[in-house]
Design an enzyme around this catalytic site. Structure first.
Site, mmCIF file in Angstrom:
data_model
loop_
_atom_site.group_PDB
_atom_site.id
_atom_site.type_symbol
_atom_site.label_atom_id
_atom_site.label_comp_id
_atom_site.label_asym_id
_atom_site.label_seq_id
_atom_site.Cartn_x
_atom_site.Cartn_y
_atom_site.Cartn_z
ATOM 1 C CG LEU A 116 111.697 114.962 63.273
ATOM 2 C CD1 LEU A 116 111.359 114.781 64.648
ATOM 3 C CD2 LEU A 116 110.225 114.558 62.662
ATOM 4 N N PRO A 145 114.067 100.377 68.536
ATOM 5 C CG PRO A 145 112.595 99.191 70.124
ATOM 6 C CD PRO A 145 112.700 99.490 68.591
ATOM 7 C CE LYS A 197 114.802 119.143 71.998
ATOM 8 N NZ LYS A 197 115.185 118.857 70.700
ATOM 9 C CB THR A 218 117.215 105.854 62.719
ATOM 10 O OG1 THR A 218 116.820 107.050 62.697
ATOM 11 C CG2 THR A 218 118.730 105.850 63.001
ATOM 12 N NE ARG A 277 102.395 107.207 69.634
ATOM 13 C CZ ARG A 277 103.663 106.746 69.739
ATOM 14 N NH1 ARG A 277 104.243 105.767 69.040
ATOM 15 N NH2 ARG A 277 104.433 107.880 70.305
ATOM 16 C CB CYS A 336 117.302 108.506 68.366
ATOM 17 S SG CYS A 336 115.783 108.352 67.771
ATOM 18 C CG PHE A 337 121.615 111.649 70.577
ATOM 19 C CD1 PHE A 337 121.305 111.716 69.303
ATOM 20 C CD2 PHE A 337 122.018 113.025 71.152
ATOM 21 C CE1 PHE A 337 121.319 112.985 68.556
ATOM 22 C CE2 PHE A 337 121.624 113.935 70.532
ATOM 23 C CZ PHE A 337 121.398 114.111 69.218
ATOM 24 C CB VAL A 387 107.789 100.827 62.695
ATOM 25 C CG1 VAL A 387 106.482 100.640 61.853
ATOM 26 C CG2 VAL A 387 108.965 99.953 61.959
ATOM 27 C CG LEU A 404 123.930 116.143 65.801
ATOM 28 C CD1 LEU A 404 122.366 115.828 65.560
ATOM 29 C CD2 LEU A 404 124.257 117.645 65.992
HETATM 30 P P1 NAD Z 1 107.397 105.714 68.123
HETATM 31 O O1 NAD Z 1 107.554 104.625 68.834
HETATM 32 O O2 NAD Z 1 107.068 106.992 68.514
HETATM 33 O O3 NAD Z 1 106.428 105.268 66.892
HETATM 34 C C1 NAD Z 1 106.560 104.239 66.007
HETATM 35 C C2 NAD Z 1 105.296 103.700 66.084
HETATM 36 O O4 NAD Z 1 105.241 102.579 65.267
HETATM 37 C C3 NAD Z 1 104.555 103.099 67.242
HETATM 38 O O5 NAD Z 1 103.429 103.860 67.408
HETATM 39 C C4 NAD Z 1 104.123 101.595 66.925
HETATM 40 O O6 NAD Z 1 102.975 101.095 67.216
HETATM 41 C C5 NAD Z 1 104.132 101.715 65.407
HETATM 42 N N1 NAD Z 1 104.333 100.255 64.722
HETATM 43 C C6 NAD Z 1 105.216 99.367 65.081
HETATM 44 N N2 NAD Z 1 105.270 98.266 64.440
HETATM 45 C C7 NAD Z 1 104.111 98.621 63.578
HETATM 46 C C8 NAD Z 1 103.472 97.793 62.161
HETATM 47 N N3 NAD Z 1 103.802 96.689 62.155
HETATM 48 N N4 NAD Z 1 102.271 98.463 61.708
HETATM 49 C C9 NAD Z 1 101.840 99.440 62.079
HETATM 50 N N5 NAD Z 1 102.409 100.225 63.160
HETATM 51 C C10 NAD Z 1 103.477 99.812 63.839
HETATM 52 O O7 NAD Z 1 109.041 105.924 67.257
HETATM 53 P P2 NAD Z 1 109.517 107.296 66.646
HETATM 54 O O8 NAD Z 1 110.280 108.079 67.817
HETATM 55 O O9 NAD Z 1 108.343 107.887 65.740
HETATM 56 O O10 NAD Z 1 110.774 106.632 65.902
HETATM 57 C C11 NAD Z 1 110.532 105.954 64.559
HETATM 58 C C12 NAD Z 1 111.783 105.867 63.931
HETATM 59 O O11 NAD Z 1 112.207 107.024 63.498
HETATM 60 C C13 NAD Z 1 113.061 105.081 64.757
HETATM 61 O O12 NAD Z 1 113.691 104.605 63.833
HETATM 62 C C14 NAD Z 1 113.932 106.523 65.083
HETATM 63 O O13 NAD Z 1 115.128 105.977 65.272
HETATM 64 C C15 NAD Z 1 113.565 107.192 63.974
HETATM 65 N N6 NAD Z 1 113.598 108.924 64.266
HETATM 66 C C16 NAD Z 1 113.018 109.322 65.488
HETATM 67 C C17 NAD Z 1 113.279 110.553 65.833
HETATM 68 C C18 NAD Z 1 112.571 111.302 66.982
HETATM 69 O O14 NAD Z 1 112.550 112.450 67.187
HETATM 70 N N7 NAD Z 1 111.608 110.442 67.770
HETATM 71 C C19 NAD Z 1 113.700 111.412 64.939
HETATM 72 C C20 NAD Z 1 114.339 110.908 63.661
HETATM 73 C C21 NAD Z 1 114.364 109.505 63.480
HETATM 74 C C1 UGA Z 2 118.052 114.407 67.700
HETATM 75 C C2 UGA Z 2 118.708 115.044 66.596
HETATM 76 O O1 UGA Z 2 119.037 116.358 66.932
HETATM 77 C C3 UGA Z 2 117.943 114.816 65.315
HETATM 78 O O2 UGA Z 2 118.626 115.600 64.348
HETATM 79 C C4 UGA Z 2 117.614 113.583 65.021
HETATM 80 O O3 UGA Z 2 116.526 113.473 63.864
HETATM 81 C C5 UGA Z 2 116.980 112.918 66.064
HETATM 82 O O4 UGA Z 2 117.843 112.759 67.357
HETATM 83 C C6 UGA Z 2 116.593 111.297 66.248
HETATM 84 O O5 UGA Z 2 117.116 110.644 65.282
HETATM 85 O O6 UGA Z 2 115.715 110.921 66.933
HETATM 86 P P1 UGA Z 2 116.198 115.018 69.398
HETATM 87 O O7 UGA Z 2 116.817 113.811 70.453
HETATM 88 O O8 UGA Z 2 114.851 114.983 69.405
HETATM 89 O O9 UGA Z 2 117.037 115.068 68.111
HETATM 90 O O10 UGA Z 2 116.679 116.268 70.436
HETATM 91 P P2 UGA Z 2 118.259 117.005 70.441
HETATM 92 O O11 UGA Z 2 117.848 118.448 70.134
HETATM 93 O O12 UGA Z 2 119.227 116.456 69.486
HETATM 94 O O13 UGA Z 2 118.452 116.900 71.922
HETATM 95 C C7 UGA Z 2 119.039 115.503 72.271
HETATM 96 C C8 UGA Z 2 119.444 115.769 73.664
HETATM 97 O O14 UGA Z 2 120.727 116.504 73.591
HETATM 98 C C9 UGA Z 2 118.586 116.375 74.645
HETATM 99 O O15 UGA Z 2 118.603 115.805 75.803
HETATM 100 C C10 UGA Z 2 119.232 117.691 74.739
HETATM 101 O O16 UGA Z 2 118.829 118.259 76.065
HETATM 102 C C11 UGA Z 2 120.680 117.472 74.760
HETATM 103 N N1 UGA Z 2 121.517 118.421 74.079
HETATM 104 C C12 UGA Z 2 121.345 118.982 72.984
HETATM 105 C C13 UGA Z 2 122.480 118.741 74.798
HETATM 106 O O17 UGA Z 2 122.570 118.665 76.208
HETATM 107 N N2 UGA Z 2 123.416 120.144 74.680
HETATM 108 C C14 UGA Z 2 122.998 120.790 73.358
HETATM 109 O O18 UGA Z 2 123.958 121.663 73.096
HETATM 110 C C15 UGA Z 2 121.902 120.203 72.612
#
Ligand code: NAD
Ligand code: UGA
Length: 472
Positions: free
Chosen positions: A171, A96, A343, A135, A42, A280-281, A93, A231
């Site tokens: 985000l 899951p 999405k 989260t 990565r 995440c949801f 990090v 949401l």
């Molecule tokens: P991700 O899996 O894409 O990235 C996490 C990274 O952390 C991985 O690359 C992994 O190798 C690294 N990692 C794990 N343990 C480590 C360690 N000890 N040292 C260094 N690196 C390490 O995950 P993500 O989607 O970025 O989500 C991260 C967190 O943010 C989760 O808790 C998720 O719920 C939250 N979150 C995600 C989103 C989203 O849109 N994906 C939005 C808001 C919040």
């Molecule tokens: C969601 C939240 O919107 C973010 O605020 C949050 O930070 C994030 O989860 C997280 O914690 O990971 P994300 O999962 O990236 O963001 O995308 P969304 O736009 O929320 O869509 C989630 C799913 O719901 C997608 O499959 C999308 O297609 C679906 N969706 C969304 C619907 O079916 N209908 C809608 O009206 C909106």
């Protein structure tokens, strides 16, 4: 006096760590931002000279990387040294759902949070602010604090001190850069005024003061789970209504518009679809359910569980509907799948509804031709194999939409990519086997265009045959 942050380390270079730190580096050219990860591949991709190789696709991200990488934004695997030189460390990090052991299938797996916290405890120097970006279940800050303090106290003469803050990320993928640059709010939970000010001062460079909310640390942790649960609940609600529209002649987009104009309800997150996906949801609601159960609040746990149940039901009823319309059998029939990411505008396939729907069809013997503009064949393969589906000869991947469609019995649209919104249905009709079907789970196709063809056509939340039922 305010603490001045000069050096940030973010542990985790994923969908959150990468874009979040890129925006901080872009907005604060005087702060050195180091994003570290244990995943060498990565990090290699984050450092790739070819910006098309970045491990995450987000509109606007590559331009920021181009501006900041090598200036004040660095990606590396040197976790130890980057922690040591940081005044502020973000833990970003993965968290899951646990796959085995206590709470399996519900609780968040905190092993990566714990291991990164231990690395911080071991390598940090001086006064260090530790920020929860991942989260996390409410009360995790206490666990982090305990680990940091116990390791710190076990080393004689250690002068390192820690303050823990919660700063959850809101985000959404595909819109990450816009969400980060113009957030609805920035939430900071914590006790230490100095630490809160230090983090607020970073955001204040581009976020208006009134959008920076301070709460206690538990409110901050719980608000993140609650926000995702609300949401997701809206999506399950509108999807459940979509099924009633299909029976009655009401149209889901009209209903969504009608209710969304009520300012108490609001118009966003009311698009019916194939069910919500994303990393995440589901995991965050499962986690919430687990916490309710832990505190003996079983009825409230059931309430949130039902949001997930409706989501599974929506996916299942879509695959069943496709099978039903193709004469009750899809065995040996070619079906084109348009869209595999969860999405549009992201290459992320985690929990994508396309996975379950495709697997249902594959189980029934369908031959799938899958297209997605940003998801590659290997990623689709690994999603299927992770769910123990290894019959890879039954599906194909072709980056050319039209090549996929040739000789198809049906087209099933699962992601709202803009490429699919302007398809020429009169041309497509000529390529398909008759009778042909188009199933649009995202309501993106041009209704009137398809009506000019002989293609059978279904969109989620709209009645297929014009007969309406009456209860009399
Ligand atoms: P991700 O899996 O894409 O990235 C996490 C990274 O952390 C991985 O690359 C992994 O190798 C690294 N990692 C794990 N343990 C480590 C360690 N000890 N040292 C260094 N690196 C390490 O995950 P993500 O989607 O970025 O989500 C991260 C967190 O943010 C989760 O808790 C998720 O719920 C939250 N979150 C995600 C989103 C989203 O849109 N994906 C939005 C808001 C919040
Ligand atoms: C969601 C939240 O919107 C973010 O605020 C949050 O930070 C994030 O989860 C997280 O914690 O990971 P994300 O999962 O990236 O963001 O995308 P969304 O736009 O929320 O869509 C989630 C799913 O719901 C997608 O499959 C999308 O297609 C679906 N969706 C969304 C619907 O079916 N209908 C809608 O009206 C909106």
């Amino acid at each position: 006096m305010d603490v001045l942050i000069k050096n940030i380390c973010c542990i985790g270079a994923g969908y959150v760590g990468g874009p979040t730190m890129a925006v901080i580096a872009d907005k604060c050219s005087d702060i050195e931002v180091n994003v570290v990860d244990i995943n060498e591949e990565r990090i290699k991709l984050w450092n790739s000279p070819n910006l098309n190789d970045l491990p995450i696709y987000e509109p606007g991200l590559s331009q920021i990387i181009e501006r900041c990488r090598g200036r004040n934004l660095n990606f590396s695997t040197d976790v130890q040294n980057k922690i040591a030189s940081a005044d502020m460390i973000f833990i970003s990090v993965n968290t899951p759902t646990k796959k085995k052991g206590l709470g399996a299938g519900q609780a968040s797996d905190l092993k990566w949070v714990e291991s990164s916290t231990r690395q911080v405890a071991k390598h940090a120097k001086g006064n260090t602010i530790v920020v929860e970006k991942s989260t996390l279940p409410v009360k995790t800050a206490k666990v982090i604090q305990n680990i940091l303090e116990s390791v710190q106290n076990s080393v004689e003469g250690n002068e390192t001190t820690f303050q823990v803050l919660s700063n959850p990320e809101f985000l959404s993928e595909g819109n990450a850069i816009n969400d980060l640059e113009f957030p609805d709010r920035v939430l900071i939970g914590g006790e230490s005024e100095n630490a809160i000010n230090a983090l607020s001062n970073i955001y204040k460079r581009w976020v208006p003061d009134e959008k920076i909310i301070h709460t206690n640390i538990w409110s901050s942790e719980l608000s993140k789970l609650t926000s995702n649960a609300f949401l997701a609940q809206r999506i399950s609600s509108i999807n459940s209504i979509s099924s009633l529209c299909e029976k009655t002649g009401a149209e889901i987009n009209e209903v969504a518009k009608a209710i969304g104009t009520d300012s108490r309800i609001g118009g966003k997150f009311l698009s019916a679809g194939p069910g919500f996906g994303g990393s995440c949801f589901k995991k965050d609601i499962l986690n919430l359910v687990y916490i309710y159960e832990y505190y003996g609040l079983h009825d409230a746990a059931d309430y949130w569980n039902s949001v997930l149940k409706i989501n599974d039901w929506q996916k299942k009823r879509i695959s069943n509907y496709v099978i039903d319309k193709l004469n009750g059998t899809v065995s040996g029939k070619k079906i084109t799948i348009l869209g595999f990411s969860f999405k549009a505008d992201t290459n992320d396939t985690r929990e994508s509804p396309a996975i379950d729907i495709c697997l249902d069809l594959l189980e029934e013997g369908a031959l799938l031709a899958i297209h997605d503009p940003k998801v590659n064949q290997n990623q689709i393969k690994s999603e299927f194999e992770e769910r123990n589906f290894n019959e890879n000869q039954n599906w194909s991947y072709n980056p050319n939409i039209i090549e996929n469609i040739k000789e198809s019995h049906a087209i099933l649209i699962l992601t709202e990519w803009k490429e699919y919104q302007s398809l020429d249905w009169q041309d497509i009709e000529k390529l398909m086997i008759k009778p042909s079907w188009v199933f649009d789970t995202r309501l993106i196709t041009d209704h009137n265009q398809i009506k000019k063809t002989n293609i059978n056509f279904w969109r989620v939340g709209e009645i297929t045959n014009k007969e309406t039922h009456s209860f009399s």
